[in-house]
Design a protein around this motif. Structure first.
Motif, PDB file in Angstrom:
ATOM      1  N   GLN A  77      -2.473  -4.793   9.973  1.00 57.57           N
ATOM      2  CA  GLN A  77      -2.937  -3.807   9.009  1.00 57.57           C
ATOM      3  C   GLN A  77      -3.907  -2.830   9.649  1.00 57.57           C
ATOM      4  N   THR A 104       1.123   4.624   4.055  1.00 55.64           N
ATOM      5  CA  THR A 104       0.868   3.223   3.675  1.00 55.64           C
ATOM      6  C   THR A 104       1.406   2.842   2.304  1.00 55.64           C
ATOM      7  N   ILE A 107       0.394  -0.336  -3.628  1.00 54.44           N
ATOM      8  CA  ILE A 107       0.131  -1.761  -3.838  1.00 54.44           C
ATOM      9  C   ILE A 107       0.426  -2.081  -5.297  1.00 54.44           C
ATOM     10  N   ALA A 233      -2.172   2.786  -1.564  1.00 52.14           N
ATOM     11  CA  ALA A 233      -2.825   1.885  -0.607  1.00 52.14           C
ATOM     12  C   ALA A 233      -3.811   2.672   0.243  1.00 52.14           C
ATOM     13  N   THR A 234      -4.992   2.908  -0.334  1.00 52.40           N
ATOM     14  CA  THR A 234      -6.007   3.727   0.339  1.00 52.40           C
ATOM     15  C   THR A 234      -7.328   3.009   0.536  1.00 52.40           C
ATOM     16  N   ASP A 235      -7.406   1.721   0.186  1.00 52.60           N
ATOM     17  CA  ASP A 235      -8.682   1.007   0.306  1.00 52.60           C
ATOM     18  C   ASP A 235      -9.236   1.110   1.723  1.00 52.60           C
ATOM     19  N   VAL A 267       1.663   7.303  -1.012  1.00 49.64           N
ATOM     20  CA  VAL A 267       0.210   7.370  -0.842  1.00 49.64           C
ATOM     21  C   VAL A 267      -0.310   8.800  -0.852  1.00 49.64           C
TER      22      VAL A 267
END
Length: 371
Positions: A77, A104, A107, A233-235, A267
């Motif tokens: 990751q 990415t 989620i 999915a940007t965490d 994303v």
């Protein structure tokens, strides 16, 4: 540019890699993916894969992958952008790159006790769970939820679909056409419950086995699947050099405020629009990589919003945007074969969206006039 890193090894990432090579980039290409699998097609997972008709469907054969001459970093990751040119990875290594493509994806939103279906590994677990189940509960009557329900019925399971909104797919198709598509559930023996929220899920047996609804009803289910959408999915990007707001903020060409970083696919929040569509991911990859190589936005992408879904043996197609002025142009809802247009403009003459059920030919013809 000597090195370009692509973060994400699914559809948008693969198409970006292919586009870079097609556009003449001959430098080092690093593709980083959190799954251990080489790129595969996701749409079959909710349909033929669950039915046991196919296994994973590769998005490219080995010869095509070899032609990319890419360095694949799979099962790893991305954990952060240390700078505009350095990516931190979960295996404690870093990758330095002159250009970065963020692909990415999304989620799945989850509910404790319920399965989700996004990845190949998710699909494997769900297929195994279906094998020992008699009844299946699906939370969410969107495209993915409806496809899972359809597959479960084809496997002979008792199926109940729970949707919080008054009709399925309201946000995409509007209430009238969403309700029309929702009729397919009853046609094929599934139970559709709308306008009610889910309190909890319990698949461990006992008195509350299954899905507990907010109005006190209970839905018996040996297996429960949540199809309630995804979040970008940007965490891993929070606090980094690119702006995050419902995805990676970029212009209509996929270019972020940092010119050597672009975003594509689920994303990417391109000019205020984030499209979770297979076709958008493919089209955005061509545009964003072109801009990345140019060092500025020289081309833009107009999201057509095309999406299709196969449910209970019926193909549903949609493009554009839904409005309240929707007109059936051919066929009928009662026959489950029709084409309808969404209208807008001063006189209501502009066709801004089209939805079809089992009528691909007319859909294709009408979409040429889409505004």
């Amino acid at each position: 540019m000597r090195t370009i890193a692509i973060i994400g090894a699914s559809l948008a990432g693969l198409r970006s890699a292919q586009a870079l090579r097609q556009q003449g980039f001959d430098g080092r290409l690093v593709v980083i993916g959190d799954e251990v699998h080489l790129p595969y097609d996701r749409p079959p997972l909710s349909k033929d894969f669950l039915l046991g008709k196919v296994e994973a469907v590769p998005l490219a054969d080995q010869e095509d992958l070899d032609a990319l001459d890419a360095e694949w970093r799979l099962g790893v990751q991305a954990t952060g952008l240390l700078s505009t040119r350095e990516i931190a990875l979960s295996d404690s290594t870093t990758v330095e790159a002159d250009g970065v493509v963020i692909a990415t994806g999304g989620i799945p939103r989850t509910i404790p006790g319920a399965h989700v279906l996004r990845t190949l590994d998710d699909a494997i677990k769900l297929r195994e769970a279906f094998a020992g189940a008699q009844s299946v509960g699906v939370i969410g009557a969107g495209f993915i939820g409806a496809e899972i329900a359809s597959s479960a019925r084809a496997l002979g399971k008792e199926v109940t679909v729970v949707e919080a909104l008054p009709a399925p797919l309201i946000r995409v198709l509007g209430e009238e056409m969403g309700a029309a598509v929702g009729l397919l559930h009853g046609d094929h023996g599934s139970t559709l419950i709308t306008g009610v929220n889910v309190d909890s899920v319990n698949v461990d047996g006992g008195i509350n086995h299954g899905i507990n609804l907010s109005d006190g009803r209970k839905v018996d289910a040996d297996v429960v699947v949540a199809g309630i959408g995804v979040r970008p999915a940007t965490d891993w990007l929070v606090g980094g050099p690119v702006q995050v707001d419902n995805g990676v903020v970029c212009d209509a060409g996929g270019v972020t405020a940092v010119k050597n970083i672009v975003a594509v696919g689920d994303v990417a929040n391109c000019a205020g629009v984030r499209a979770e569509h297979w076709t958008s991911a493919t089209e955005q990859a061509q545009i964003a990589t072109r801009n990345l190589l140019a060092g500025e936005t020289v081309a833009t992408h107009t999201n057509g919003g095309y999406v299709w879904s196969d449910q209970y043996g019926v193909r549903i197609q949609f493009i554009g945007r839904a409005t309240r002025d929707v007109r059936v142009e051919d066929g009928s809802i009662e026959d489950r074969k029709f084409v309808a247009t969404y209208r807008d403009g001063d006189n209501g003459d502009d066709v801004v969206g089209i939805v079809a059920m089992s009528n691909a030919r007319l859909f294709t013809r009408l979409r040429r006039n889409l505004k």
